[in-house]
Design an enzyme around this catalytic site. Structure first.
Site, PDB file in Angstrom:
ATOM      1  N   LYS A  51      -5.255   3.354  -2.721  1.00 58.99           N
ATOM      2  CA  LYS A  51      -4.800   2.651  -1.738  1.00 58.99           C
ATOM      3  C   LYS A  51      -5.684   2.639  -0.632  1.00 58.99           C
ATOM      4  O   LYS A  51      -5.488   1.624   0.235  1.00 58.99           O
ATOM      5  CB  LYS A  51      -3.661   3.539  -1.559  1.00 58.99           C
ATOM      6  CG  LYS A  51      -2.340   3.545  -2.456  1.00 58.99           C
ATOM      7  CD  LYS A  51      -2.119   2.034  -2.558  1.00 58.99           C
ATOM      8  CE  LYS A  51      -0.591   1.897  -3.803  1.00 58.99           C
ATOM      9  NZ  LYS A  51      -0.525   0.504  -3.969  1.00 58.99           N
ATOM     10  N   TYR A  76      -4.708   8.182  -6.769  1.00 58.14           N
ATOM     11  CA  TYR A  76      -3.909   7.329  -6.244  1.00 58.14           C
ATOM     12  C   TYR A  76      -4.219   6.928  -4.714  1.00 58.14           C
ATOM     13  O   TYR A  76      -4.263   5.880  -4.502  1.00 58.14           O
ATOM     14  CB  TYR A  76      -2.676   7.892  -6.408  1.00 58.14           C
ATOM     15  CG  TYR A  76      -1.376   6.740  -6.216  1.00 58.14           C
ATOM     16  CD1 TYR A  76      -1.098   5.893  -6.893  1.00 58.14           C
ATOM     17  CD2 TYR A  76      -0.906   7.054  -4.782  1.00 58.14           C
ATOM     18  CE1 TYR A  76      -0.241   4.947  -6.431  1.00 58.14           C
ATOM     19  CE2 TYR A  76      -0.027   5.963  -4.469  1.00 58.14           C
ATOM     20  CZ  TYR A  76       0.490   4.942  -5.185  1.00 58.14           C
ATOM     21  OH  TYR A  76       1.275   4.383  -4.738  1.00 58.14           O
ATOM     22  N   SER A 131       0.671  -1.202   0.109  1.00 61.03           N
ATOM     23  CA  SER A 131      -0.061  -0.001  -0.136  1.00 61.03           C
ATOM     24  C   SER A 131       0.815   1.315   0.035  1.00 61.03           C
ATOM     25  O   SER A 131       1.777   1.367  -0.608  1.00 61.03           O
ATOM     26  CB  SER A 131      -0.905   0.026   1.270  1.00 61.03           C
ATOM     27  OG  SER A 131      -1.712   1.126   1.301  1.00 61.03           O
TER      28      SER A 131
END
Length: 278
Positions: A148, A144, A130
């Site tokens: 995650k 993004y 992660s």
């Protein structure tokens, strides 16, 4: 340990390559993967062609490992790509879907292919790479960060489901890492002039941070520690900066964390947006 079989996705460079190497040196038989497969000599591990955005490619690679080895003990989901700093409105839906298809659904495809085998054996370890952006969202990295966050929620839920089957799921959360990953970031596909100067400033700040960042071996060492842990946790930060951010997120007021992020990115000193004339 020589009988332990591991798959590491995105192993052609950076964190994936370093992780595959460290696992191999620790005694794992490692199969690294990349879209192009083997490219020249590898250091202690095999390379397979695998595209995590393709169901057929994922199934074929996993079945190939099972045919060769008869088992998979460890899956490290590392394949993914980053996005250059940009305002959320500068990325199209298509770009957002591409990010999630690799960073999130690529992980899901791998787990769906490997977990049934682990479940039948009654043992296995899954480690998902992660980021600190999975718990501290970064402005101008919205998609993004979202990918995650999705990985984190999925992994925590999955660990609760599979631990009764002898399988544990963990997350490794690095901060800035100096690797080729950051040299191949996607650019916004609907860039706006209003954000041009701000994007340039953020790009400079991120490059400065990367100059003093940890290398991928730091993350690889964390992955190995998680793989060997007798009682693994769900989340592990990797590197000193990631550890400090975790403590701040846990104990500091939200306003203080947000102010720290803005200060680090120098957002309050960036050029103001140029508003279009009505």
């Amino acid at each position: 340990m020589s009988s332990k079989i591991a798959i590491v996705t995105g192993a052609s460079s950076g964190i994936g390559e370093a992780t595959a190497g460290q696992l191999a040196r620790a005694g794992y038989k490692v199969y690294g993967t990349s879209r192009r497969g083997a490219q020249g000599s590898r250091r202690g591990f095999e390379m397979l062609a695998l595209d995590v955005t393709s169901d057929a490619s994922v199934q074929a690679a996993v079945q190939q490992v099972l045919a060769l080895e008869g088992r998979i003990d460890l899956l490290v989901n590392n394949a993914g790509f980053g996005v250059a700093p940009a305002a959320a409105e500068e990325s199209s839906i298509q770009l957002g879907q591409a990010i999630f298809d690799t960073n999130f659904f690529g992980m899901v495809r791998m787990i769906r292919a490997v977990a049934p085998h682990m479940r039948r054996r009654g043992s296995g370890r899954i480690i998902n790479i992660s980021s600190v952006l999975g718990f501290v969202p970064m402005p101008y990295m919205a998609l993004y960060s979202a990918s995650k966050h999705a990985m984190e929620g999925y992994s925590e839920a999955l660990d609760q489901e599979l631990r009764t089957q002898g399988i544990r799921v963990s997350l490794v959360q690095p901060a800035y890492i100096k690797s080729p990953f950051d040299a191949n970031q996607l650019q916004p596909d609907q860039a706006l002039d209003e954000y041009r100067d701000l994007r340039a400033g953020l790009d400079r700040r991120v490059k400065e941070a990367l100059q003093g960042a940890d290398g991928p071996d730091v993350v690889a060492a964390t992955v190995l520690r998680v793989a060997l842990a007798a009682a693994p946790k769900v989340r592990y930060t990797s590197g000193a900066l990631a550890g400090r951010l975790r403590l701040l997120r846990r104990f500091a007021p939200a306003a203080l964390v947000e102010a720290g992020v803005r200060k680090d990115l120098r957002l309050d000193t960036q050029p103001s947006l140029v508003r279009s004339a009505a």
